[in-house]
Design a protein around this motif. Structure first.
Motif, PDB file in Angstrom:
ATOM      1  N   MET A 165      53.510  36.171  26.920  1.00 37.37           N
ATOM      2  CA  MET A 165      52.934  35.423  28.039  1.00 37.37           C
ATOM      3  C   MET A 165      53.944  34.429  28.601  1.00 37.37           C
ATOM      4  SD  MET A 165      50.045  34.984  29.743  1.00 37.37           S
ATOM      5  CE  MET A 165      49.093  33.759  30.652  1.00 37.37           C
ATOM      6  N   LEU A 166      54.617  33.730  27.703  1.00 38.23           N
ATOM      7  CA  LEU A 166      55.608  32.740  28.123  1.00 38.23           C
ATOM      8  C   LEU A 166      56.743  33.398  28.893  1.00 38.23           C
ATOM      9  CD1 LEU A 166      56.990  29.950  28.064  1.00 38.23           C
ATOM     10  CD2 LEU A 166      57.959  30.613  25.851  1.00 38.23           C
ATOM     11  N   VAL A 167      57.250  34.509  28.390  1.00 39.41           N
ATOM     12  CA  VAL A 167      58.362  35.201  29.050  1.00 39.41           C
ATOM     13  C   VAL A 167      57.962  35.642  30.463  1.00 39.41           C
ATOM     14  CG1 VAL A 167      59.785  37.289  28.995  1.00 39.41           C
ATOM     15  CG2 VAL A 167      59.492  35.921  26.933  1.00 39.41           C
ATOM     16  N   CYS A 168      56.751  36.149  30.620  1.00 41.50           N
ATOM     17  CA  CYS A 168      56.275  36.554  31.948  1.00 41.50           C
ATOM     18  C   CYS A 168      56.192  35.352  32.890  1.00 41.50           C
ATOM     19  CB  CYS A 168      54.914  37.234  31.843  1.00 41.50           C
ATOM     20  SG  CYS A 168      54.965  38.866  31.082  1.00 41.50           S
ATOM     21  N   ILE A 169      55.752  34.210  32.366  1.00 42.63           N
ATOM     22  CA  ILE A 169      55.694  32.985  33.181  1.00 42.63           C
ATOM     23  C   ILE A 169      57.092  32.563  33.616  1.00 42.63           C
ATOM     24  CG2 ILE A 169      55.144  30.520  33.145  1.00 42.63           C
ATOM     25  CD1 ILE A 169      52.815  31.156  31.289  1.00 42.63           C
TER      26      ILE A 169
ATOM     27  N   TYR B 183      68.082  39.697  31.998  1.00 40.61           N
ATOM     28  CA  TYR B 183      68.206  41.136  32.244  1.00 40.61           C
ATOM     29  C   TYR B 183      66.863  41.869  32.191  1.00 40.61           C
ATOM     30  CZ  TYR B 183      73.063  39.957  31.431  1.00 40.61           C
ATOM     31  OH  TYR B 183      74.309  39.388  31.511  1.00 40.61           O
ATOM     32  N   LEU B 184      65.771  41.145  32.008  1.00 39.13           N
ATOM     33  CA  LEU B 184      64.445  41.753  32.012  1.00 39.13           C
ATOM     34  C   LEU B 184      63.911  41.809  33.441  1.00 39.13           C
ATOM     35  CD1 LEU B 184      62.757  40.123  28.887  1.00 39.13           C
ATOM     36  CD2 LEU B 184      63.919  42.332  29.048  1.00 39.13           C
ATOM     37  N   TYR B 185      63.145  42.867  33.717  1.00 39.51           N
ATOM     38  CA  TYR B 185      62.585  43.044  35.064  1.00 39.51           C
ATOM     39  C   TYR B 185      61.079  42.837  35.039  1.00 39.51           C
ATOM     40  CZ  TYR B 185      60.938  45.298  39.320  1.00 39.51           C
ATOM     41  OH  TYR B 185      60.304  45.559  40.499  1.00 39.51           O
ATOM     42  N   LEU B 186      60.609  41.959  35.919  1.00 41.18           N
ATOM     43  CA  LEU B 186      59.177  41.687  36.041  1.00 41.18           C
ATOM     44  C   LEU B 186      58.639  42.399  37.275  1.00 41.18           C
ATOM     45  CD1 LEU B 186      56.893  39.869  34.732  1.00 41.18           C
ATOM     46  CD2 LEU B 186      57.316  38.316  36.657  1.00 41.18           C
ATOM     47  N   ASP B 187      57.625  43.237  37.076  1.00 48.14           N
ATOM     48  CA  ASP B 187      57.007  43.940  38.204  1.00 48.14           C
ATOM     49  C   ASP B 187      56.442  42.917  39.190  1.00 48.14           C
ATOM     50  OD1 ASP B 187      55.802  46.647  39.253  1.00 48.14           O
ATOM     51  OD2 ASP B 187      54.160  45.201  39.312  1.00 48.14           O
ATOM     52  N   GLN B 188      56.825  43.035  40.462  1.00 49.14           N
ATOM     53  CA  GLN B 188      56.458  42.032  41.454  1.00 49.14           C
ATOM     54  C   GLN B 188      55.004  42.127  41.891  1.00 49.14           C
ATOM     55  OE1 GLN B 188      59.192  41.928  44.744  1.00 49.14           O
ATOM     56  NE2 GLN B 188      60.966  41.540  43.462  1.00 49.14           N
ATOM     57  N   LEU B 189      54.367  43.256  41.652  1.00 45.37           N
ATOM     58  CA  LEU B 189      52.969  43.413  42.056  1.00 45.37           C
ATOM     59  C   LEU B 189      52.019  42.897  40.979  1.00 45.37           C
ATOM     60  CD1 LEU B 189      50.920  44.437  44.112  1.00 45.37           C
ATOM     61  CD2 LEU B 189      51.085  46.704  43.043  1.00 45.37           C
ATOM     62  N   TYR B 190      52.227  43.343  39.742  1.00 43.83           N
ATOM     63  CA  TYR B 190      51.318  42.985  38.658  1.00 43.83           C
ATOM     64  C   TYR B 190      51.863  41.886  37.746  1.00 43.83           C
ATOM     65  CZ  TYR B 190      48.944  47.236  40.099  1.00 43.83           C
ATOM     66  OH  TYR B 190      48.289  48.193  40.841  1.00 43.83           O
ATOM     67  N   CYS B 191      53.135  41.521  37.947  1.00 42.96           N
ATOM     68  CA  CYS B 191      53.761  40.462  37.141  1.00 42.96           C
ATOM     69  C   CYS B 191      53.675  40.761  35.651  1.00 42.96           C
ATOM     70  CB  CYS B 191      53.121  39.110  37.458  1.00 42.96           C
ATOM     71  SG  CYS B 191      53.446  38.533  39.137  1.00 42.96           S
TER      72      CYS B 191
ATOM     73  N   LEU C 121      57.527  34.025  41.932  1.00 45.77           N
ATOM     74  CA  LEU C 121      56.272  34.779  41.951  1.00 45.77           C
ATOM     75  C   LEU C 121      55.155  34.009  41.235  1.00 45.77           C
ATOM     76  CD1 LEU C 121      57.696  38.311  41.047  1.00 45.77           C
ATOM     77  CD2 LEU C 121      56.908  37.569  43.301  1.00 45.77           C
ATOM     78  N   GLU C 122      55.252  32.691  41.217  1.00 46.91           N
ATOM     79  CA  GLU C 122      54.265  31.892  40.486  1.00 46.91           C
ATOM     80  C   GLU C 122      52.850  32.118  41.013  1.00 46.91           C
ATOM     81  OE1 GLU C 122      56.854  30.710  42.142  1.00 46.91           O
ATOM     82  OE2 GLU C 122      58.065  29.336  40.930  1.00 46.91           O
ATOM     83  N   GLN C 123      52.691  32.107  42.327  1.00 46.32           N
ATOM     84  CA  GLN C 123      51.357  32.278  42.912  1.00 46.32           C
ATOM     85  C   GLN C 123      50.803  33.670  42.629  1.00 46.32           C
ATOM     86  OE1 GLN C 123      52.492  31.291  46.898  1.00 46.32           O
ATOM     87  NE2 GLN C 123      52.017  29.118  46.659  1.00 46.32           N
ATOM     88  N   GLN C 124      51.689  34.665  42.717  1.00 46.09           N
ATOM     89  CA  GLN C 124      51.287  36.032  42.395  1.00 46.09           C
ATOM     90  C   GLN C 124      50.863  36.135  40.938  1.00 46.09           C
ATOM     91  OE1 GLN C 124      51.169  38.605  44.470  1.00 46.09           O
ATOM     92  NE2 GLN C 124      51.495  40.502  43.352  1.00 46.09           N
ATOM     93  N   PHE C 125      51.601  35.480  40.052  1.00 45.10           N
ATOM     94  CA  PHE C 125      51.294  35.532  38.624  1.00 45.10           C
ATOM     95  C   PHE C 125      49.945  34.866  38.333  1.00 45.10           C
ATOM     96  CE2 PHE C 125      51.312  33.850  34.327  1.00 45.10           C
ATOM     97  CZ  PHE C 125      51.751  34.940  33.593  1.00 45.10           C
ATOM     98  N   ILE C 126      49.712  33.688  38.903  1.00 48.86           N
ATOM     99  CA  ILE C 126      48.447  32.983  38.668  1.00 48.86           C
ATOM    100  C   ILE C 126      47.274  33.807  39.186  1.00 48.86           C
ATOM    101  CG2 ILE C 126      47.121  30.921  39.286  1.00 48.86           C
ATOM    102  CD1 ILE C 126      49.727  29.367  39.347  1.00 48.86           C
ATOM    103  N   PHE C 127      47.479  34.479  40.325  1.00 45.60           N
ATOM    104  CA  PHE C 127      46.400  35.311  40.888  1.00 45.60           C
ATOM    105  C   PHE C 127      46.098  36.504  39.987  1.00 45.60           C
ATOM    106  CE2 PHE C 127      45.358  39.072  43.485  1.00 45.60           C
ATOM    107  CZ  PHE C 127      44.109  38.683  43.948  1.00 45.60           C
ATOM    108  N   ARG C 128      47.130  37.187  39.514  1.00 49.87           N
ATOM    109  CA  ARG C 128      46.951  38.384  38.692  1.00 49.87           C
ATOM    110  C   ARG C 128      46.429  38.057  37.293  1.00 49.87           C
ATOM    111  NH1 ARG C 128      46.409  43.001  41.506  1.00 49.87           N
ATOM    112  NH2 ARG C 128      47.956  43.113  43.174  1.00 49.87           N
ATOM    113  N   HIS C 129      46.766  36.892  36.791  1.00 49.64           N
ATOM    114  CA  HIS C 129      46.399  36.539  35.416  1.00 49.64           C
ATOM    115  C   HIS C 129      45.654  35.200  35.403  1.00 49.64           C
ATOM    116  CE1 HIS C 129      49.130  39.796  34.368  1.00 49.64           C
ATOM    117  NE2 HIS C 129      50.071  39.204  35.079  1.00 49.64           N
ATOM    118  N   SER C 130      44.685  35.089  36.283  1.00 47.18           N
ATOM    119  CA  SER C 130      43.967  33.823  36.442  1.00 47.18           C
ATOM    120  C   SER C 130      43.239  33.406  35.162  1.00 47.18           C
ATOM    121  CB  SER C 130      42.975  33.915  37.604  1.00 47.18           C
ATOM    122  OG  SER C 130      42.059  34.990  37.411  1.00 47.18           O
ATOM    123  N   ARG C 131      42.625  34.356  34.467  1.00 44.67           N
ATOM    124  CA  ARG C 131      41.880  34.016  33.253  1.00 44.67           C
ATOM    125  C   ARG C 131      42.794  33.503  32.140  1.00 44.67           C
ATOM    126  NH1 ARG C 131      37.035  32.333  31.767  1.00 44.67           N
ATOM    127  NH2 ARG C 131      35.985  34.001  32.959  1.00 44.67           N
TER     128      ARG C 131
END
Length: 246
Positions: free
Chosen positions: A86-90, A11-19, A98-108
């Motif tokens: 961090m785990l929940v966002c992953i 039931y949690l919502y992850l922002d699709q742009l910034y993840c 949105l795995e690729q989007q997540f890796i791009f936004r949080h690469s570090r």
């Protein structure tokens, strides 16, 4: 890896742009974390962590403990809320593709998670170990080290990893654009087909008045013609014709 339907994370919502989660969702997640923290240490040990992931995902024990060891980079045997968040966002990024989007936004942060030895480089075995979390295919992994391993030592520095995330994100956006154009084209074709069917149907109705309907209209008009004034029976005739078309 899938989230179990009906679990709290569902039931949690992850922002699709910034993840990232919204402030309201973060507050709810923090309360949930405190409920899991039965020892009131503001941490989760490996036992609590296992039961949490076993409850909300379909991961097996080996995969769950692999994730725990990745998050417990200080080897303390427990994780705090930052690692938990961090785990929940992953997990939500994986669930929403949105795995690729997540890796791009949080690469570090992702790079630091995969750099288990703290050597500031990621070996191919690290990607193999955690590919179920980030949905990395074998072919993509081969292309990654073939195209971005500039030093040729089969290990990626952060700069090489960042180049990979940018390239992957460009491919992802191109694929999304192509899918959207295809969807719009299909909608346009469907709309055109529907309009054509409606026009054909209307034409058939207009041409489908049979002789009995015509006779009914003529006889009925003759019956009322003498009783109605001329403007009225003309309107009446048109009404009958319209009713006959329904």
């Amino acid at each position: 890896m899938k989230l179990k339907q009906g679990s709290f994370l569902w039931y949690l919502y992850l922002d699709q742009l910034y993840c990232l989660l919204s402030v309201r969702n973060v507050k709810a997640l923090l309360e949930y974390f405190h409920l899991l923290d039965v020892h009131r240490n503001n941490t989760l040990n490996d036992v609590l962590f296992y039961h949490f992931l076993h409850h909300v995902t379909n991961l097996n024990r080996r995969q769950i403990m692999t994730v725990f060891n990745m998050l417990d980079w200080n080897a303390l045997g427990e994780i705090g809320f930052d690692q938990f968040y961090m785990l929940v966002c992953i997990l939500l990024a994986h669930q929403n593709h949105l795995e690729q989007q997540f890796i791009f936004r949080h690469s570090r942060p992702v790079f630091e998670l995969l750099d288990l030895g703290g050597e500031l480089k990621i070996g191919v075995e690290n990607f193999h170990r955690y590919k179920f979390l980030f949905n990395i295919k074998k072919k993509e992994l081969q292309e990654l080290y073939h195209d971005f391993d500039i030093t040729g030592d089969r290990r990626l520095t952060y700069k090489e990893f960042k180049l990979f995330t940018i390239f992957t994100m460009d491919k992802y956006q191109e694929r999304q654009k192509a899918e959207k154009e295809k969807e719009n084209k299909e909608k346009a074709l469907l709309k055109k087909k529907t309009l054509h069917e409606v026009n054909v149907s209307q034409k058939k109705i207009l041409l489908g008045i049979n002789e009995s309907q015509k006779t009914y209209v003529i006889v009925t008009v003759n019956m009322f013609k003498n009783k109605l004034k001329k403007p009225n029976w003309v309107i009446f005739t048109r009404t009958l014709l319209y009713d006959g078309l329904k």
